[in-house]
Design a protein around this motif. Structure first.
Motif, short mmCIF file in Angstrom:
data_model
loop_
_atom_site.label_atom_id
_atom_site.label_comp_id
_atom_site.label_asym_id
_atom_site.label_seq_id
_atom_site.Cartn_x
_atom_site.Cartn_y
_atom_site.Cartn_z
N MET A 146 -61.12 13.35 38.70
CA MET A 146 -60.79 14.44 39.11
C MET A 146 -60.86 14.44 40.83
N ILE A 147 -62.07 13.98 41.05
CA ILE A 147 -62.45 14.09 42.58
C ILE A 147 -61.48 12.94 43.47
N GLU A 148 -61.12 11.78 42.73
CA GLU A 148 -59.99 10.98 43.36
C GLU A 148 -58.72 11.72 43.56
N GLY A 149 -58.43 12.32 42.43
CA GLY A 149 -56.95 12.83 42.18
C GLY A 149 -56.90 14.00 43.49
N TYR A 150 -57.91 14.84 43.57
CA TYR A 150 -57.98 15.54 44.87
C TYR A 150 -57.83 15.10 46.11
N TRP A 151 -58.59 14.11 46.17
CA TRP A 151 -58.73 13.39 47.56
C TRP A 151 -57.26 12.64 47.90
N MET A 152 -56.75 12.07 46.70
CA MET A 152 -55.21 11.42 46.91
C MET A 152 -54.23 12.69 47.55
N GLN A 153 -54.41 13.85 46.93
CA GLN A 153 -53.60 15.11 47.44
C GLN A 153 -53.56 15.25 48.97
#
Length: 247
Positions: A146-153
């Protein structure tokens, strides 16, 4: 003075170097650290003193205590007192922008200027169900994806070097820090503190800051400039452009 590193009595790590008039203190984003200001420190230390902090629970700083935005602002105050800084410029990126605003509200006479870099806005205005859903995800077994997906955005349009550094910093930051600091952001409204600070202030933003809760939307009279073509970490993606504007 020679470049040096140290910690405050409360265990807050800082990177201090350079000499000259009007020092500058840098505050990083959530899950970042002082290393995300490397290009700015190198540039500024040719002519002045520049200091970067690892906020509590980040980098090499202590992992204990309250993560309230105001508590992190007190860490910056302790540092300034320890170093004997009477007046300085405070630069804050993202969450560090909120910490800088909280400091400005508490110590307006001490700041010669406030420079906000894609600062977090008034997250208290976000829908409660959205906040609870996000915090629930952070505290679940799905935290990593979840957090890595948001950071990649918000790393969209970053350089490969910025992406590598930022993602590594995120992975090195404890989940407990990210959860506690996120809760603190959702509980902090920076507008009153920013309104109470009458000194020079400026915000350098990216497209990620153009939201209903963004400070430049809530405070149209806040001087600002939009930089296109970078990620949320614009100081790392375009250091030369950023440093020229900071000068």
């Amino acid at each position: 003075m020679t470049n040096k590193t140290n910690t405050t009595s409360s265990g807050i790590y800082f990177d201090d170097g350079g000499s000259g008039t009007l020092p500058i203190i840098f505050l990083h984003s959530l899950a970042g650290n002082s290393g995300q200001w490397t290009a700015q420190l190198r540039h500024l230390r040719q002519t002045r003193r520049a200091i970067a902090i690892d906020l509590r629970g980040h980098g090499r700083s202590s992992f204990e205590g309250d993560f309230a935005i105001e508590a992190m602002a007190r860490d910056a105050d302790e540092l300034a007192n320890q170093l004997g800084l009477e007046r300085f410029v405070l630069v804050g990126h993202s969450m560090g922008g909120c910490v800088a605003v909280a400091y400005a509200g508490a110590h307006p006479d001490r700041l010669a200027g406030l420079y906000l870099v894609d600062p977090s806005g008034d997250s208290t205005q976000m829908p409660a169900e959205e906040i609870q859903g996000y915090l629930g995800g952070l505290q679940s077994d799905n935290y990593g994806p979840m957090i890595e997906g948001y950071w990649m955005q918000i790393l969209d349009q970053s350089t490969p070097e910025t992406e590598e550094t930022v993602m590594n910093d995120l992975r090195q930051t404890p989940q407990s820090t990210v959860v506690a600091a996120s809760k603190a952001l959702f509980n902090y409204n920076p507008v009153p503190d920013l309104n109470s600070y009458g000194g020079p202030k400026f915000s350098l933003i990216t497209r990620f800051n153009q939201t209903p809760v963004g400070l430049t939307n809530l405070m149209p009279d806040l001087p600002h400039q939009l930089i296109d073509g970078t990620s949320h970490w614009l100081q790392m993606d375009e250091p030369q452009v950023f440093n020229d504007l900071l000068d």
